[in-house]
Design a protein around this motif. Structure first.
Motif, PDB file in Angstrom:
ATOM      1  N   LYS A 211      45.496  56.852  39.283  1.00 26.81           N
ATOM      2  CA  LYS A 211      46.093  58.052  39.885  1.00 26.81           C
ATOM      3  C   LYS A 211      47.589  57.886  40.097  1.00 26.81           C
ATOM      4  N   PHE A 212      48.044  56.633  40.163  1.00 27.57           N
ATOM      5  CA  PHE A 212      49.467  56.353  40.335  1.00 27.57           C
ATOM      6  C   PHE A 212      50.102  55.999  38.989  1.00 27.57           C
ATOM      7  N   GLY A 213      49.393  56.319  37.923  1.00 29.43           N
ATOM      8  CA  GLY A 213      49.936  56.102  36.589  1.00 29.43           C
ATOM      9  C   GLY A 213      49.838  54.668  36.091  1.00 29.43           C
ATOM     10  N   VAL A 214      49.091  53.821  36.784  1.00 30.18           N
ATOM     11  CA  VAL A 214      48.943  52.436  36.333  1.00 30.18           C
ATOM     12  C   VAL A 214      47.595  52.291  35.629  1.00 30.18           C
ATOM     13  N   GLN A 215      47.624  51.970  34.337  1.00 27.41           N
ATOM     14  CA  GLN A 215      46.380  51.814  33.582  1.00 27.41           C
ATOM     15  C   GLN A 215      45.977  50.336  33.569  1.00 27.41           C
ATOM     16  N   ILE A 216      44.804  50.039  34.102  1.00 29.56           N
ATOM     17  CA  ILE A 216      44.330  48.652  34.133  1.00 29.56           C
ATOM     18  C   ILE A 216      42.966  48.586  33.468  1.00 29.56           C
ATOM     19  N   GLY A 217      42.835  47.722  32.468  1.00 28.68           N
ATOM     20  CA  GLY A 217      41.542  47.526  31.815  1.00 28.68           C
ATOM     21  C   GLY A 217      41.165  46.054  31.869  1.00 28.68           C
ATOM     22  N   PHE A 218      40.061  45.706  31.210  1.00 26.52           N
ATOM     23  CA  PHE A 218      39.577  44.332  31.223  1.00 26.52           C
ATOM     24  C   PHE A 218      40.669  43.359  30.741  1.00 26.52           C
ATOM     25  N   GLY A 219      41.315  43.701  29.630  1.00 25.19           N
ATOM     26  CA  GLY A 219      42.298  42.809  29.027  1.00 25.19           C
ATOM     27  C   GLY A 219      43.566  42.662  29.853  1.00 25.19           C
ATOM     28  N   SER A 220      44.113  43.803  30.289  1.00 24.92           N
ATOM     29  CA  SER A 220      45.384  43.720  31.013  1.00 24.92           C
ATOM     30  C   SER A 220      45.196  43.022  32.367  1.00 24.92           C
ATOM     31  N   TRP A 221      44.036  43.251  32.971  1.00 25.29           N
ATOM     32  CA  TRP A 221      43.721  42.561  34.228  1.00 25.29           C
ATOM     33  C   TRP A 221      43.724  41.051  33.999  1.00 25.29           C
ATOM     34  N   LEU A 222      43.003  40.607  32.985  1.00 24.04           N
ATOM     35  CA  LEU A 222      42.881  39.185  32.701  1.00 24.04           C
ATOM     36  C   LEU A 222      44.257  38.580  32.416  1.00 24.04           C
ATOM     37  N   LEU A 223      45.044  39.273  31.602  1.00 23.54           N
ATOM     38  CA  LEU A 223      46.380  38.802  31.254  1.00 23.54           C
ATOM     39  C   LEU A 223      47.233  38.624  32.512  1.00 23.54           C
ATOM     40  N   ALA A 224      47.166  39.606  33.375  1.00 24.52           N
ATOM     41  CA  ALA A 224      48.001  39.567  34.586  1.00 24.52           C
ATOM     42  C   ALA A 224      47.536  38.490  35.558  1.00 24.52           C
ATOM     43  N   ALA A 225      46.223  38.287  35.641  1.00 24.45           N
ATOM     44  CA  ALA A 225      45.686  37.382  36.664  1.00 24.45           C
ATOM     45  C   ALA A 225      45.641  35.932  36.211  1.00 24.45           C
ATOM     46  N   ALA A 226      45.544  35.719  34.887  1.00 19.30           N
ATOM     47  CA  ALA A 226      45.219  34.385  34.390  1.00 19.30           C
ATOM     48  C   ALA A 226      46.104  33.247  34.922  1.00 19.30           C
ATOM     49  N   PRO A 227      47.441  33.328  34.817  1.00 16.79           N
ATOM     50  CA  PRO A 227      48.236  32.167  35.232  1.00 16.79           C
ATOM     51  C   PRO A 227      48.000  31.778  36.695  1.00 16.79           C
ATOM     52  N   ALA A 228      48.082  32.759  37.586  1.00 18.11           N
ATOM     53  CA  ALA A 228      47.892  32.440  39.007  1.00 18.11           C
ATOM     54  C   ALA A 228      46.475  31.937  39.261  1.00 18.11           C
ATOM     55  N   ALA A 229      45.487  32.612  38.668  1.00 21.14           N
ATOM     56  CA  ALA A 229      44.101  32.214  38.909  1.00 21.14           C
ATOM     57  C   ALA A 229      43.846  30.797  38.401  1.00 21.14           C
ATOM     58  N   LEU A 230      44.394  30.477  37.237  1.00 19.44           N
ATOM     59  CA  LEU A 230      44.143  29.143  36.684  1.00 19.44           C
ATOM     60  C   LEU A 230      44.834  28.061  37.506  1.00 19.44           C
ATOM     61  N   VAL A 231      46.054  28.353  37.947  1.00 15.99           N
ATOM     62  CA  VAL A 231      46.735  27.386  38.818  1.00 15.99           C
ATOM     63  C   VAL A 231      45.961  27.201  40.119  1.00 15.99           C
ATOM     64  N   ALA A 232      45.513  28.314  40.693  1.00 20.95           N
ATOM     65  CA  ALA A 232      44.729  28.220  41.928  1.00 20.95           C
ATOM     66  C   ALA A 232      43.455  27.416  41.677  1.00 20.95           C
ATOM     67  N   PHE A 233      42.824  27.684  40.571  1.00 20.67           N
ATOM     68  CA  PHE A 233      41.602  26.992  40.181  1.00 20.67           C
ATOM     69  C   PHE A 233      41.832  25.483  40.089  1.00 20.67           C
ATOM     70  N   LEU A 234      42.968  25.087  39.471  1.00 14.80           N
ATOM     71  CA  LEU A 234      43.240  23.658  39.297  1.00 14.80           C
ATOM     72  C   LEU A 234      43.610  22.982  40.613  1.00 14.80           C
ATOM     73  N   LEU A 235      44.339  23.696  41.467  1.00 17.91           N
ATOM     74  CA  LEU A 235      44.828  23.064  42.695  1.00 17.91           C
ATOM     75  C   LEU A 235      43.845  23.139  43.870  1.00 17.91           C
ATOM     76  N   ALA A 236      43.041  24.190  43.906  1.00 15.72           N
ATOM     77  CA  ALA A 236      42.246  24.457  45.114  1.00 15.72           C
ATOM     78  C   ALA A 236      41.364  23.271  45.549  1.00 15.72           C
ATOM     79  N   PRO A 237      40.577  22.680  44.658  1.00 19.26           N
ATOM     80  CA  PRO A 237      39.704  21.591  45.110  1.00 19.26           C
ATOM     81  C   PRO A 237      40.496  20.418  45.681  1.00 19.26           C
ATOM     82  N   TRP A 238      41.686  20.244  45.136  1.00 19.14           N
ATOM     83  CA  TRP A 238      42.535  19.141  45.547  1.00 19.14           C
ATOM     84  C   TRP A 238      43.155  19.435  46.920  1.00 19.14           C
TER      85      TRP A 238
END
Lengths: 472, 472
Positions: A211-238
């Protein structure tokens, strides 16, 4: 000893006095303009309840039961409203999944899976943590319900803790069970932020963003989230290992022992076959529940029924499941309080006031203020979806109007809906099954929840914002 | 031994085949004209469930869990409908009252009350039964909710059984506990029929009767019910002793032992004072709940909360309360199935057909047919109020139109609403707390429920009808 006890007794009385004073003060102060008396008094009840839990004055069950009683007897909630949480399908799903998980342990299947994991990754607690997180991250896109996903992962973590000699009953919960359980909760908050289809409300949020003109789909979500999520994934247990260290960190002989145990167990037993079949059936139906319109809770109850018919989960087992009832009660009550806090207009009121407060600031300041507020206001919410429905639209609108790039604002608030989920034990239904295990105390849950939410926020807002601004 | 087990196994398989065949047959047979497919299939599920319970194929919990799953997955019920039972206040009242009853035992208060009763009436099991029934009959007019009244009486019966050495855990349930529990259920069905204000739906029924020109008040109800109720009261413990004998009948030394035990217990302990205070407070508020508009369930949760704060009911105690969860699940499910059987028009359909069947008979034959049908159709209902709302008006109208004296028809159906309540374990919410104790097996409950309902019917219809015709 007696002196020590007396001191604790005095501190306890003092805390009671403070808690009751806060509760009564909030109760009798007239509501701020624009808020109904019911909304304000419900907030008084909710705030006092959470305060009593966080300070360790009373356990979460006791606080919830008293809150329910006060809310109904004072007529802040009608009976129909007050008990409505008990029939919420996602809450009953937790109860049924918890009971099924007991059968997974009892049948021996849990032990077998645990031994296989230990044989491969069991040299260190960190190795176990990473292998469990990897499982979560990989199955997540197929599970639009993180509650169901937690129901899949919990029995495995539970068996792993159990069979590594870390149990609640004998006081060894902190050996490695408490760490693995908490880590799994953190993992669920990250995996839900990584995939468009890993949490029920994610696609809903994308719809609002459109509704605010931002189109988000499966791919764009993954692209946007991947770096932060992967870093969090690697660091969190530690990171979690530093702030909430398990007593056992290195177990070099564990893989060999696990292999021996597997040999001793011999071929897969009848009860394991049945439990495995039921469990895989449930997992498949849960994964397909979005596409085929299947009720996840009914699937869980059906699985439980089959395990009962097969004599794997018995009435004697059921008799010991008071913890499941306890969970049903406190989660239903807290959910209901929060849901009506929203329905009575309290959440909208707070959202609007925050919007006004950031008016006139530069957009990066507005962005940060909104995201941080959105993260920490989750203390008031007992469900991720509820917060999204109540506040996502308002926060997004305020940000966009103040000049924040719409894509950045929209995506970060969506990620925050997931990565703030561990801030309280009741913050997401995905936490609750782990909380029910009793491996962690209320105090530990709140402390680690806050610290790991700060960690998530740092990674996602710090790294994620720059990445999103760069690529979009 | 192996032969015996194999024989049982074969019988079990056969029973499964029969049950599934019945279920599938009902499912695929087209619904009779005038019934919707949903109503018919819900009946198929409900009937098969009750059949599986009555024949002892599976426990009530297993049957209910499977029924819930089938009803939702086949989309006979929506999720919202299917889980609605879990938030019914009267069901949650049973759960909370059951938990409070555990505290009454644990605090020692239950033992003290039990010892006082034994010291006075404990020479024989029959003496205990009568003293408990007398308590029920006397407090009944002050308890418009027989569920709440069962919550008051249960802890006392439970403590009495416990402290007479009759427990579930060690296999001594039939010594005298099972008998006393069943007798108490029968007592509740009689006391509810004796007083206008002893069951929530009684005044409601009187209101419906007023539409047919029959005026019923507190006094006329009592006058009409007294002879039959008092005869039933006097004979019931004795009849039950014949059909369901306790292993221990005479205990001439018990009163002396109880007195010694009381002396040993010494003065009332802190935990007993608190539990007693909470319990009396709850009982008072329950008794006043009609006048003051207080929610009974919230009162029970409040009492539980206070007992938890006082450390009398602890989290460790809670962990063992799986039976309360079990009760919540099966009772919610059966209640929901029955409620939607009514909502989907099944009950009305049956009622209308019965009405047509008795057309043209002489009025005494119509009267008997209607009352007996009304009594036994309770197999389909999981709540006394539900049956009254669904069928009382229809049955009364048919009877009056066929020439049955309106007062006789109206009163007897009202009494039947109460005295048929024990026909199934789920027939009244007042039964459920006793069922949850597990002193009785499903089979025993159904068998004794039927026999004692026949006894009640004989006394009320036989004696009561003549008395009502004489005085009105």
């Amino acid at each position: 000893m007696a002196h020590h006890r007396k001191k604790r007794h005095t501190r306890n009385l003092l805390l009671w006095a403070v808690t009751l004073a806060i509760g009564l003060l909030l109760w009798f102060v007239p509501p701020p303009e624009g808020l109904s008396l019911a909304a304000w008094r419900l907030f008084a009840i909710f705030f006092t309840t959470i305060f009593a839990i966080v300070t360790g004055l009373v356990p979460i069950l006791t606080a919830s039961v008293l809150a329910l009683s006060v809310a109904v007897l004072s007529k802040v909630l009608t009976t129909e409203q007050a008990y409505s949480g008990f029939s919420q399908p996602f809450i009953l799903l937790i109860v049924a999944a918890f009971l099924v998980s007991q059968a997974v342990v009892k049948s021996g299947l849990g032990k077998r899976i645990a031994m296989h994991i230990i044989a491969r990754f069991g040299r260190s607690t960190l190795g176990l943590a990473y292998s469990l997180m990897a499982t979560d991250l990989l199955i997540a896109p197929a599970f639009p319900s993180n509650t169901a996903r937690s129901g899949v992962l919990f029995p495995i973590v539970n068996a792993l803790a159990h069979d590594s000699g870390s149990k609640v009953a004998d006081g060894t919960r902190k050996k490695l069970g408490a760490y693995l359980m908490t880590n799994m909760m953190v993992s669920l908050s990250i995996s839900s932020a990584l995939w468009f289809t890993a949490m029920a409300a994610n696609p809903l949020g994308a719809q609002i963003a459109a509704k605010f003109g931002v189109q988000i789909g499966f791919g764009s979500w993954l692209l946007a989230a991947a770096p932060a999520a992967l870093v969090a994934f690697l660091l969190a247990p530690w990171v979690l290992m530093k702030i909430y260290p398990p007593e056992v960190k290195r177990t070099p002989e564990a893989p060999q022992k696990a292999k021996e145990a597997l040999e001793k167990m011999g071929p897969v037993h009848r009860n394991e076959w049945i439990t495995g079949g039921v469990f895989i059936g449930m997992v498949l139906l849960w994964a397909l529940s979005g596409v085929l319109d299947i009720d996840k809770t009914a699937v869980a109850f059906g699985g439980l029924g089959i395990l009962m018919v097969a004599g794997i989960f018995t009435l004697s087992d059921m008799r010991l499941q008071g913890e499941a009832l306890s969970t049903l009660i406190w989660f239903s009550v807290l959910y209901t309080l929060s849901a009506y806090l929203d329905a009575f207009g309290f959440m909208g009121y707070v959202g609007t006031h925050i919007a006004h407060a950031v008016e006139g600031l530069a957009w990066p300041a507005v962005y940060l203020s909104l995201v941080l507020t959105y993260v920490f206001i989750h203390y008031l919410f007992v469900s991720q979806t509820a917060q999204m429905l109540a506040l996502y639209g308002i926060f997004l609108e305020v940000g966009v109007n103040a000049g924040v790039p719409p894509t950045l604002m929209a995506l970060m608030l969506l990620f925050a809906t997931n990565f703030n989920a561990i801030i309280t034990p009741q913050g997401s239904s995905a936490n609750v099954i782990f909380v029910a295990s009793e491996y962690m105390t209320s105090k530990e849950l709140y402390r680690n929840g806050l610290l790991m939410t700060l960690f998530n926020t740092l990674v996602f807002v710090g790294l994620g914002s720059i990445w999103i601004l760069t690529i979009f």
